[in-house]
Write a protein that holds these residues in place. Sequence first.
Motif, short mmCIF file in Angstrom:
data_model
loop_
_atom_site.label_atom_id
_atom_site.label_comp_id
_atom_site.label_asym_id
_atom_site.label_seq_id
_atom_site.Cartn_x
_atom_site.Cartn_y
_atom_site.Cartn_z
N VAL A 60 0.83 -1.20 0.00
CA VAL A 60 0.00 0.00 0.00
C VAL A 60 0.87 1.25 0.00
O VAL A 60 0.58 2.22 -0.72
CB VAL A 60 -0.95 -0.01 1.23
N LEU A 61 1.95 1.23 0.78
CA LEU A 61 2.86 2.38 0.80
C LEU A 61 3.52 2.59 -0.56
O LEU A 61 3.70 3.72 -1.02
CB LEU A 61 3.93 2.18 1.87
N ASN A 62 3.87 1.48 -1.23
CA ASN A 62 4.43 1.58 -2.57
C ASN A 62 3.44 2.25 -3.52
O ASN A 62 3.83 3.09 -4.36
CB ASN A 62 4.79 0.17 -3.06
N ALA A 63 2.17 1.91 -3.39
CA ALA A 63 1.15 2.54 -4.24
C ALA A 63 1.05 4.04 -3.95
O ALA A 63 0.94 4.86 -4.87
CB ALA A 63 -0.20 1.86 -4.02
N LEU A 64 1.09 4.40 -2.67
CA LEU A 64 1.04 5.82 -2.31
C LEU A 64 2.23 6.58 -2.89
O LEU A 64 2.08 7.70 -3.41
CB LEU A 64 1.02 5.98 -0.79
N LEU A 65 3.42 6.00 -2.81
CA LEU A 65 4.62 6.66 -3.36
C LEU A 65 4.51 6.83 -4.87
O LEU A 65 5.05 7.78 -5.44
CB LEU A 65 5.87 5.85 -3.01
N LEU A 88 -6.05 3.32 -5.11
CA LEU A 88 -5.06 2.53 -4.37
C LEU A 88 -5.29 1.04 -4.58
O LEU A 88 -4.34 0.26 -4.71
CB LEU A 88 -5.13 2.86 -2.88
N SER A 89 -6.57 0.64 -4.64
CA SER A 89 -6.88 -0.77 -4.87
C SER A 89 -6.35 -1.22 -6.23
O SER A 89 -5.80 -2.32 -6.36
CB SER A 89 -8.38 -0.99 -4.78
N LEU A 90 -6.48 -0.38 -7.25
CA LEU A 90 -5.99 -0.74 -8.58
C LEU A 90 -4.47 -0.87 -8.60
O LEU A 90 -3.92 -1.77 -9.24
CB LEU A 90 -6.45 0.31 -9.60
N ARG A 91 -3.79 0.04 -7.88
CA ARG A 91 -2.32 0.00 -7.91
C ARG A 91 -1.73 -1.01 -6.93
O ARG A 91 -0.52 -1.21 -6.90
CB ARG A 91 -1.77 1.40 -7.61
N HIS A 103 -4.56 -1.40 6.15
CA HIS A 103 -3.10 -1.23 6.07
C HIS A 103 -2.71 0.24 6.10
O HIS A 103 -1.61 0.57 6.58
CB HIS A 103 -2.57 -1.92 4.82
N LEU A 104 -3.55 1.12 5.62
CA LEU A 104 -3.29 2.55 5.77
C LEU A 104 -3.26 2.93 7.25
O LEU A 104 -2.39 3.68 7.70
CB LEU A 104 -4.36 3.36 5.04
N ALA A 105 -4.20 2.37 8.02
CA ALA A 105 -4.22 2.63 9.46
C ALA A 105 -2.96 2.08 10.13
O ALA A 105 -2.41 2.71 11.04
CB ALA A 105 -5.48 2.00 10.08
#
Length: 434
Positions: A60-65, A88-91, A103-105
Amino acid sequence: METGSITTPFGRRSMTLGMLASQVMAGEIKPDQSVDKWKLFRALCEAKPLLGISDRALAVLNALLSFYPKNELAQENGLIVFPSNIQLSLRTHGMAEQTVRRHLAALVEAGLLLRKDSPNGKRYVRRDRAGEVNEAFGFSLAPLLARAEEIERLAAEVMAERLHVQRLRERITLCRRDIAKLIEAAVEEDVQGDWQGLYLEFRDLVEGVPRSPTTAQLELLLDELTALRAEILKQLEMRMKSTKQRGNADYIERHIQNSNPESTTELEPSFETKHGATPEQDNGRGAVTMEEGRGEIAHPSRQEERQGRRPGARDDAGGLKSFPLGLVLQACPEILAYGANGEIRNWRDLMTAAVTVRSMLGVSPSAYEEAANAMGPENAATVMACILERGGHINSAGGYLRDLTRRSEKGEFAIGPMLMALLRANAPAGRKAG
């Protein structure tokens, strides 16, 4: 651009002192501080055991970056990303939105992200007339930039620990190999000593380690194995020194003494016999004696040494080296069922049982006779006991025996490795060789 103000989460999510500390730390970022986001992410992947985050949280962090437009995380570029959960779900290759939120939490709780929630909890950005970002609501990557040095230090610690464990495992493997081969050599060379006890101690050490040992457990195992190897080497070196010191004297004595070349005296230096095997004097054979109060095997008689013949050595007929009867019975306990009253007390009993086993396994008398001529009667009986022990893995006992006979005639066959393998396989529970 970021305002640097303290924000609280939207809705029912509560504010914690950890979130407050993360926001204060993020506000202390130096104006010129920057870091490559992907190098930092690789360091995060290395340091994740110490940071307490999972693989999926890292995904999830990789998607945010990936939503951050620059390669360099820097205050001047802004540190807020605002993708929706659907994006985020797509990435994250179709990760469920509920899982994404969980996982964001976890990333926020670990102090790697900050929430900058809008008044209605939505993630969005306001831009000015020139298209520049005026204010953004979403997740701030500022904690990553603020903790960059800490994350890289933790990653270095994890890599150093991994290398240390790898070297420990390599040294343990070398120690295990040395100990196993030194004990096998000692047994094959008939070196006096409690080799069975040392072997079982070795197996206890190895099998006492859990499947996923800690570094401390590996270090302790290495120390114990090193000490055991040193003890084995000490015994072997003492034997070598003793042999060297009396070598010249024995050589002269063998030439002066009028020994009887027809003597058939045979001694049986062995481990303490088990499985119903008890050393006993046989007709025409020397008995195995135990030193009083010590439980150790006595030295070979001076008569055999004067004959220039070492127990177990290859004889004039080309026979293989014999092994202690006790060791044979420990390695091949199934042969005991074919002895008189379920016991095998001497070599004659073993050879009698081997004839019964030969008939039961369908080995022809000629094949067994050829084996006895090539290996010696004791060794032929030992091989039959080994074949019986491995009966479920041998299709044709007769063909297998003839093959071993041919290899023995060429000097390509040794009984020692076969016995040691069976001894490991038949070790008591908790001590079985892996």
